[in-house]
Design a protein around this motif. Structure first.
Motif, PDB file in Angstrom:
ATOM      1  N   ARG A 124       0.837  -1.196   0.000  1.00  0.00           N
ATOM      2  CA  ARG A 124       0.000   0.000   0.000  1.00  0.00           C
ATOM      3  C   ARG A 124       0.867   1.238   0.000  1.00  0.00           C
ATOM      4  N   SER A 125       0.489   2.226  -0.776  1.00  0.00           N
ATOM      5  CA  SER A 125       1.263   3.469  -0.777  1.00  0.00           C
ATOM      6  C   SER A 125       0.973   4.244   0.510  1.00  0.00           C
ATOM      7  N   THR A 126       1.857   5.163   0.833  1.00  0.00           N
ATOM      8  CA  THR A 126       1.842   5.778   2.164  1.00  0.00           C
ATOM      9  C   THR A 126       1.097   7.104   2.234  1.00  0.00           C
ATOM     10  N   HIS A 127       0.425   7.510   1.161  1.00  0.00           N
ATOM     11  CA  HIS A 127      -0.259   8.803   1.236  1.00  0.00           C
ATOM     12  C   HIS A 127      -1.398   8.730   2.248  1.00  0.00           C
ATOM     13  N   PRO A 128      -1.463   9.688   3.182  1.00  0.00           N
ATOM     14  CA  PRO A 128      -2.454   9.604   4.257  1.00  0.00           C
ATOM     15  C   PRO A 128      -3.886   9.916   3.821  1.00  0.00           C
ATOM     16  N   GLN A 129      -4.083  10.329   2.581  1.00  0.00           N
ATOM     17  CA  GLN A 129      -5.440  10.610   2.105  1.00  0.00           C
ATOM     18  C   GLN A 129      -5.811   9.769   0.883  1.00  0.00           C
ATOM     19  N   THR A 130      -4.885   9.548  -0.057  1.00  0.00           N
ATOM     20  CA  THR A 130      -5.225   8.903  -1.331  1.00  0.00           C
ATOM     21  C   THR A 130      -4.288   7.739  -1.633  1.00  0.00           C
ATOM     22  N   SER A 131      -4.195   6.807  -0.714  1.00  0.00           N
ATOM     23  CA  SER A 131      -3.330   5.649  -0.931  1.00  0.00           C
ATOM     24  C   SER A 131      -3.949   4.687  -1.940  1.00  0.00           C
ATOM     25  N   PHE A 132      -3.088   3.826  -2.502  1.00  0.00           N
ATOM     26  CA  PHE A 132      -3.498   2.724  -3.363  1.00  0.00           C
ATOM     27  C   PHE A 132      -2.848   1.454  -2.828  1.00  0.00           C
ATOM     28  N   ALA A 133      -3.531   0.327  -3.015  1.00  0.00           N
ATOM     29  CA  ALA A 133      -2.965  -0.967  -2.649  1.00  0.00           C
ATOM     30  C   ALA A 133      -2.835  -1.819  -3.900  1.00  0.00           C
ATOM     31  N   ALA A 134      -1.812  -2.668  -3.927  1.00  0.00           N
ATOM     32  CA  ALA A 134      -1.536  -3.488  -5.105  1.00  0.00           C
ATOM     33  C   ALA A 134      -1.113  -4.880  -4.681  1.00  0.00           C
ATOM     34  N   LEU A 135      -1.424  -5.841  -5.538  1.00  0.00           N
ATOM     35  CA  LEU A 135      -1.092  -7.236  -5.277  1.00  0.00           C
ATOM     36  C   LEU A 135      -0.588  -7.849  -6.568  1.00  0.00           C
ATOM     37  N   GLY A 136       0.662  -8.310  -6.557  1.00  0.00           N
ATOM     38  CA  GLY A 136       1.260  -8.899  -7.741  1.00  0.00           C
ATOM     39  C   GLY A 136       2.708  -8.488  -7.872  1.00  0.00           C
ATOM     40  N   PRO A 137       3.382  -8.904  -8.952  1.00  0.00           N
ATOM     41  CA  PRO A 137       4.817  -8.656  -9.100  1.00  0.00           C
ATOM     42  C   PRO A 137       5.220  -7.182  -9.102  1.00  0.00           C
ATOM     43  N   LEU A 138       4.344  -6.285  -9.564  1.00  0.00           N
ATOM     44  CA  LEU A 138       4.693  -4.862  -9.629  1.00  0.00           C
ATOM     45  C   LEU A 138       4.195  -4.077  -8.415  1.00  0.00           C
ATOM     46  N   ALA A 139       3.660  -4.766  -7.414  1.00  0.00           N
ATOM     47  CA  ALA A 139       3.025  -4.077  -6.289  1.00  0.00           C
ATOM     48  C   ALA A 139       3.974  -3.135  -5.566  1.00  0.00           C
ATOM     49  N   GLU A 140       5.177  -3.603  -5.269  1.00  0.00           N
ATOM     50  CA  GLU A 140       6.138  -2.779  -4.532  1.00  0.00           C
ATOM     51  C   GLU A 140       6.510  -1.538  -5.338  1.00  0.00           C
ATOM     52  N   TRP A 141       6.764  -1.700  -6.612  1.00  0.00           N
ATOM     53  CA  TRP A 141       7.167  -0.586  -7.475  1.00  0.00           C
ATOM     54  C   TRP A 141       6.028   0.417  -7.636  1.00  0.00           C
ATOM     55  N   ILE A 142       4.816  -0.047  -7.825  1.00  0.00           N
ATOM     56  CA  ILE A 142       3.675   0.831  -8.051  1.00  0.00           C
ATOM     57  C   ILE A 142       3.385   1.683  -6.824  1.00  0.00           C
ATOM     58  N   THR A 143       3.508   1.117  -5.644  1.00  0.00           N
ATOM     59  CA  THR A 143       3.108   1.822  -4.421  1.00  0.00           C
ATOM     60  C   THR A 143       4.240   2.601  -3.765  1.00  0.00           C
ATOM     61  N   ARG A 144       5.463   2.459  -4.254  1.00  0.00           N
ATOM     62  CA  ARG A 144       6.613   3.107  -3.616  1.00  0.00           C
ATOM     63  C   ARG A 144       6.672   4.593  -3.986  1.00  0.00           C
TER      64      ARG A 144
END
Length: 271
Positions: A124-144
């Motif tokens: 999950r990305s760390t934005h305190p208002q508009t975070s996104f969560a991801a599941l799969g091989p690109l999850a870490e890259w997408i949410t960083r």
């Protein structure tokens, strides 16, 4: 619904998704109403399983996990403090829990968002208002690296999804829920900005943080979407329409959709 019937239902949903254009290895941004999709055993877990089956283990599923009330400029916050005295509002702010990326639930985005957020290996990305969560091989890259002053811009997961040539799935919901269209707003010269204040959880307790970001506005997304529905890609309509379970669904390629929106805002939006 028996276990066998549930498995068949998941396979049927996955087949509907593939018929709509979702392919193995796809990176997929999903906005969904599970009520529109219809009944599955285990509800949101079954729908997430169907999404994962459609994209295969090589694909990545992404959902918004926003906490929209965590801002003094949000509609949710303003509704809560309407009618309060300044002292009462200050007391309300002091009692607001800080955003914790691991535990704070999303608000107003449905059961699928919470199902994916809590899934093992989800990021999950760390934005305190508009975070996104991801599941799969690109999850870490997408949410960083989700910048505080870039809720839905090019330094947010939406920017990474654009780079990844993601698809957008609107499952039983309209264009007003399509967060990717906000990415286009960051390319409009003269878009208004304002200060945003959010509270985050730290080792020292809840801390308020401020930034300047654009004013997001989805009021014309339905009109933009009506034109998107008629837009043509290379020899075909840009948007693919179909049914997933009981839900009306749209599947859009993110890059041409955002590029179309940038042009549309330039031609049609009046700031």
């Amino acid at each position: 619904m028996t276990r066998v019937e549930s498995a068949r239902r998941v396979r049927a949903l996955a087949e509907d998704l593939r018929g709509l254009g979702v392919t193995p290895g796809h990176t997929l941004l999903v906005h969904a109403s599970l009520r529109a999709v219809g009944r599955t055993r285990n509800g949101p877990a079954g729908v997430l399983r169907a999404l994962r089956e459609a994209v295969t283990p090589q694909g990545t599923v992404v959902v918004p996990t926003h906490t929209t009330g965590n801002s003094m400029t949000s509609r949710a916050y303003r509704a809560r403090v309407a009618g309060l005295t300044p002292a009462q509002e200050a007391e309300h702010r002091a009692d607001m829990p800080g955003f914790d990326v691991g535990t704070t639930p999303s608000t107003g985005l449905g059961a699928l968002a919470e199902q994916l957020r809590r899934a093992p290996w989800a990021r999950r990305s760390t934005h305190p208002q508009t975070s996104f969560a991801a599941l799969g091989p690109l999850a870490e890259w997408i949410t960083r690296g989700h910048a505080l002053d870039c809720r839905h811009g090019w330094s947010s997961p939406l920017g990474r999804l654009y780079e990844a040539l993601a698809g957008i799935l609107l499952l039983g919901v309209g264009y007003d829920r399509c967060t990717a269209l906000h990415l286009a707003e960051y390319s409009i010269p003269g878009t208004p900005t304002q200060q945003h204040d959010c509270v985050v959880s730290t080792a020292d307790g809840a801390v308020w943080r401020s930034c300047i970001d654009i004013v997001l506005d989805n009021r014309d997304f339905a009109s933009l979407g009506a034109d998107l529905d008629k837009a043509e890609g290379p020899g075909v309509l840009l948007v693919r329409h179909g049914r997933v379970g009981s839900a009306n669904a749209r599947f859009l390629p993110m890059v041409p959709t955002v590029d179309f929106a940038i042009q549309w805002f330039g031609d049609c939006r009046r700031l």
